[in-house]
Enzyme design. Structure first.
Site, PDB file in Angstrom:
ATOM      1  N   GLY A 460       0.781  -1.239   0.000  1.00  0.00           N
ATOM      2  CA  GLY A 460       0.000   0.000   0.000  1.00  0.00           C
ATOM      3  C   GLY A 460       0.807   1.281   0.000  1.00  0.00           C
ATOM      4  N   GLU A 698       6.505   3.439   9.667  1.00  0.00           N
ATOM      5  CA  GLU A 698       6.203   3.129  11.075  1.00  0.00           C
ATOM      6  C   GLU A 698       6.149   4.410  11.910  1.00  0.00           C
ATOM      7  OE1 GLU A 698       5.938  -0.305  11.197  1.00  0.00           O
ATOM      8  OE2 GLU A 698       6.803  -0.223   9.191  1.00  0.00           O
TER       9      GLU A 698
HETATM   10 MO1  MOS Z   1       4.956  -3.514   9.183  1.00  0.00          MO
HETATM   11  S1  MOS Z   1       4.979  -4.191  11.076  1.00  0.00           S
HETATM   12  O1  MOS Z   1       6.173  -2.601   8.827  1.00  0.00           O
HETATM   13  O2  MOS Z   1       4.398  -4.527   8.091  1.00  0.00           O
END
Ligand code: MOS
Length: 731
Positions: A460, A698
């Site tokens: 995504g 993240e």
């Molecule tokens: Mo994620 S935990 O970077 O898929």
């Protein structure tokens, strides 16, 4: 080589695959049309722990269309070689249909294969299983801890005890499930001894490795195809048992098999963010200089694997202090194994540390930003090395100005808007800049177009687009003449598509492959007597719009097309790679943010409504600003979910997840999402990787939950130390 002009990188481009996605032409795993495919539906265990005593498949087999019922009763032994190459945590992984043990509620215990989906579903409901059941242990607060990981510097216990100011706080965080839009799905096909799977995965190479290990095959005999992934957040980082079930079912029926998990099954066998009980003791002097912290935390894992995540790092490096002690204990429970979920570890640690910092600021009467600035370290005190880049002070300054932080009254319950109490809060976010070895291949065709390939995934964030941007600039091509391909284990190997490492790792390999390819073309030109570039130094040639020319003299040059055609070359090809430097790191690499939130809390009903969020990011170079915004705003939405809504609830009597659906597991909807804004500090991190990126996916989520919790305190004077923050807790 002369630096290439940057035209695509940094431009706010739309997704190159956007049209495919909105027209339904992008094929997700279950949508691939594989000739002769039949359907498989998993039967989940109806108990939380125990043994299967009998399986009666007669009614299912009698149902029209049902081909086979497969369980441990009729499955041959599978090799299940040890495999360290696919994110399996330490322990003994769940072996599909290899014995009669039930290790958690909802474990796959059989699979029904039928010619239609409906027949398979109905067949699954007709399989009668009897169990010898035992009481499962699923309550983190009541079970015995297992392994622990520890860290210490100085004497933190004594220092907290002797501190002028100390806090002793216990936090609890809920179990969260990823709940991507697209459920997990696998189509498996055997061609003799070769296995092909179309699978929802964030790591085609990891899934390939695991299937080879489970079935005892050579890596080259397994191909994993995954061109589009409809969201992941970490659930696709492992090859889960259902993938093995699909491959096994295909092998046993000698037919291609399609297996799609139901929304409920998405809670049963594909991992989750573990819940924590986290006690933090902080010591500081009266001016708010931290002296010590003691972190003690318990987190869920399964009885058969020991899952851990990066929950310790933030407590070691975020603030300066001489004394730190940490103990991170995993608690084995009768549940399936957790997996990383967006911002793994840091998300939980940041909620605890940043909530506690807000408590300390309030206790001392110091502004929360000022408190953080007073504790800024000058180096990474755990690793003893300087930070590659750390621009938190700028994040605070820019954020405070843009958010209007000066309008915050530090006294709780001091702002009202009708029935609503208004509050502002802030927090810091931090996430590891992860980089891992990656490879890529680039090919320039005689028509002047290029194709670049790397296994990777795109769950995504827009990997197709951002990698094409890097490739386009390195090759001196326009976006329209470059195609980036991913999602196939036949392409050059890449690390997991997670942990914010794709741009740094795969992107640097793409850059390397394209630099090498351009160099080949440049050398071909400067050594070709018929080229206008003959005899020019390689370092003086740049490529722009598919045309090589002398830097500073655009008239002198020629196109790739002319060059390749004249030289009778159908194409040029190069391989590239990236690996982080080995040996002890000379710098400490992290991405940072300052996150600000404004909330309104209904004074009588306890409802929390987020009004505004602002994130200011120190994430290195931003390759693709429009995609970065999608990441940042999506991360904030995820943060709102964690802070206020998301909570997987287990019935400890039998280990059943009671809200295993999208109606009872609450996630933010449009009405929950307010004004969101992201700001990126200009700049790059040249120590981190050749692209200068620090990872974004993240860090954008981390800091949101504590900023909201701190804003709730500012609004109400109530400290809620448990996620999610519910209306009940505020009454
Ligand atoms: Mo994620 S935990 O970077 O898929």
């Amino acid at each position: 080589m002369s630096p290439q002009p940057q035209a695509a990188v940094g431009a706010p481009l739309s997704r190159v695959d956007g049209r495919l996605k909105v027209t339904g032409e992008a094929l997700y795993s279950a949508e691939h049309d594989v000739d002769g495919a039949v359907h498989a539906v998993i039967v989940d265990s109806g108990i939380g722990r125990g043994r299967i005593t009998s399986i009666d498949a007669r009614a299912a087999l009698a149902h029209p269309g049902v081909l086979r019922v497969i369980s441990h009763r009729n499955t041959p032994e599978l090799p299940y070689r040890d495999n360290s190459g696919s994110n399996n945590p330490p322990g003994r992984r769940l072996r599909v249909f290899q014995d009669d043990r039930v290790l958690f509620h909802g474990q796959p215990v059989a699979v029904v294969v039928a010619t239609t989906l409906e027949a398979a579903q109905h067949g699954a409901s007709l399989v009668k299983i009897r169990y010898d059941d035992e009481q499962p242990s699923t309550d983190l607060t009541k079970a015995e801890p297992g392994e622990s990981t520890t860290y210490a510097r100085g004497d933190a216990d004594a220092a907290v005890r002797d501190a002028a100011v100390s806090l002793d706080l216990t936090y609890r965080t809920a179990r969260n499930h990823h709940n991507p839009m697209e459920p997990h799905a696998t189509i498996a096909r055997w061609d003799g001894g070769r296995l092909t799977v179309w699978d929802k995965t964030q790591w085609v190479v990891g899934t390939q490795t695991e299937l080879a290990a489970v079935f005892g095959l050579e890596m080259g005999a397994v191909r994993v195809i995954s061109p589009f992934v409809g969201g992941g957040f970490g659930t696709g980082l492992r090859c889960w048992p259902h993938v093995v079930v699909a491959a096994l079912a295909a092998r046993e029926t000698q037919r291609p098999v399609k297996l799609v998990l139901s929304r409920k099954q998405m809670y049963l066998g594909t991992g989750f963010r573990p819940s924590y009980e986290y006690r933090l003791r902080l010591g500081s002097d009266r001016r708010g200089r931290l002296t010590a912290a003691v972190h003690e935390m318990d987190a869920e894992t399964s009885s058969y694997e020991q899952f851990t995540e990066g929950v310790l790092a933030a407590g070691q490096m975020l603030y300066s202090m001489p004394h730190v002690r940490q103990a991170y204990r995993t608690v084995p429970l009768d549940v399936n194994t957790p997996i990383w979920m967006r911002g793994p570890g840091f998300q939980t640690a940041s909620f605890v540390i940043e909530s506690a910092m807000d408590e300390l600021a309030h206790e001392l009467g110091v502004d929360p930003i000022e408190l953080r600035i007073r504790n800024e370290p000058s180096e990474d005190e755990a690793k003893g090395v300087p930070f590659s880049t750390r621009r938190l002070r700028e994040c605070f300054t820019v954020g405070a100005r843009e958010f209007g932080w000066h309008r915050r009254n530090p006294r709780p319950r001091s702002r009202r808007d009708g029935d609503w109490l208004i509050g502002m809060g802030m927090a810091t976010g931090v996430y590891d800049t992860v980089r891992a070895p990656a490879q890529a291949r680039a090919r320039l065709e005689a028509d002047g177009t290029a194709v670049v390939e790397a296994a990777s995934s795109d769950m995504g964030p827009g990997t197709y687009t951002s990698q094409a941007q890097v490739a386009a600039d390195a090759l001196g091509l326009t976006m329209r003449t470059v195609t980036f391909r991913l999602g196939d284990s036949r392409y050059p190997a890449t690390p997991p598509h997670g942990g914010s490492m794709t741009m740094a790792s795969v992107g640097s390999a793409v850059l390397d492959a394209c630099d090498r390819l351009r160099r080949q073309a440049v050398i071909l030109a400067i050594e070709d007597e018929e080229s206008p570039l003959f005899g020019v130094a390689a370092d003086d040639v740049v490529v722009r719009g598919g045309r090589l020319h002398v830097q500073g003299d655009p008239a002198r040059g020629e196109t790739y097309q002319r060059l390749l055609t004249r030289n009778n070359r159908s194409h040029l090809e190069a391989e590239g790679s990236f690996a982080p430097p080995s040996g002890p790191e000379r710098h400490s690499f992290y991405a940072y943010n300052a996150t600000f939130a404004e909330v309104a809390v209904d004074a009588t009903l306890g409802l929390v409504r987020v009004r505004r969020i602002l994130g200011v990011y120190d994430a290195g170079r931003i390759i693709s600003p429009k995609l970065a915004d999608s990441q940042a705003l999506g991360g904030m939405v995820g943060g709102i979910g964690t802070a206020l809504l998301e909570h997987t609830v287990t019935d400890h009597r039998d280990g059943r997840i009671v809200n295993a659906n999208l109606a009872d597991y609450l996630v933010p909807v449009n009405a929950d999402i307010p004004d969101l804004k992201a700001i990126y500090l200009d700049g790059e991190d040249r120590e981190a990787d050749p692209l200068g990126v620090k990872g974004l996916g993240e860090v954008v989520m981390i800091g949101v939950a504590p900023a909201i919790a701190n804003a709730v305190f500012n609004a109400t004077g109530r400290r809620i130390r448990e996620l999610p923050i519910t209306a009940e807790a505020l009454l």
